[in-house]
Motif scaffolding. Structure first.
Motif: not given
Length: 240
Positions: A158-161, A163, A194
């Motif tokens: 997962s990152t900020e933008d 999944h 996501s």
């Protein structure tokens, strides 16, 4: 489930359903429907079953105890896809690993119950539960000594933008589980949701509708199949 019974009323209430099931007075699906939603009068059209207030209370108590125990036992994750369920995860059902329709004596056995997310539960109902009489073609998470990692790998990034979820098959059972429970679709819609909030909201509503369906009802069974096909079509188009 008898082991969860806290008093004589609980034991007698559970024994009533178990006896009706053993005597072929009721199907396993109807027995579980009575246990799960014990209204004062259960109307199945050709069959009406009434419960006392004490029995209704007993079934509700036993279901809560079973849900709590299973959630803790399986660490709040679906036993098939390993995604988190519950308050901060996906909707889930008490899952009969060996299908109750083909194995009615296992309907109320805690050893046959697990945590299943709506997605895995529905695909299993469509593709596995009608044929698993002697052999279970997918992983059995209730089996003694079971290790998920022997059959499947579960990778989550997962990152900020974004999944991302990826499943790695390690043997034949893992490959069949991946195919029959449509893990490729889970990988696809997790990534797309996501990146697209509107689609994620629509997907949440589709999942809610799936969760509200009763797979024991022929009409709901057709609706489940339609909703799964609709979701598959939406995400195949989005993924191109």
């Amino acid at each position: 489930m008898r082991s969860l019974s806290e008093n004589a009323v609980d034991r007698a209430s559970l024994a009533r359903l178990a006896k009706m099931l053993a005597d072929d007075e009721i199907t396993s699906g109807r027995a579980w429907a009575c246990f799960s939603q014990p209204d004062q009068l259960k109307n199945f059209g050709d069959q009406k079953i009434a419960f006392s207030a004490a029995e209704v209370k007993a079934y509700k108590s036993l279901r809560k105890l079973a849900s709590t125990k299973l959630f803790k036992q399986f660490k709040g994750a679906c036993v098939y896809c390993r995604r988190p369920v519950g308050r901060y995860g996906y909707s889930w059902h008490i899952e009969h690993v060996w299908p109750k329709a083909l194995h009615p004596r296992k309907t109320f056995l805690m050893s046959n119950l697990a945590v299943g997310c709506v997605d895995c539960n529905r695909w299993k109902g469509v593709r596995v539960d009608k044929t698993a009489a002697q052999v279970l073609p997918i992983i059995d998470p209730t089996q003694r000594g079971f290790k998920y990692s022997r059959h499947l790998g579960y990778v989550q990034i997962s990152t900020e933008d974004l999944h991302l979820i990826k499943y790695l098959t390690k043997d034949a059972l893992g490959a069949e589980t991946h195919a029959l429970l449509n893990f490729s679709e889970i990988e696809r819609f997790t990534l797309i949701d996501s990146m697209n909030g509107d689609l994620a909201q629509l997907h949440s509503e589709l999942r809610r509708l799936l969760g509200a369906c009763n797979p024991e009802d022929p009409e709901d069974e057709r609706l489940i199949e339609l909703l799964l096909k609709l979701r598959g079509s939406i995400y195949r188009v989005q993924g191109t």
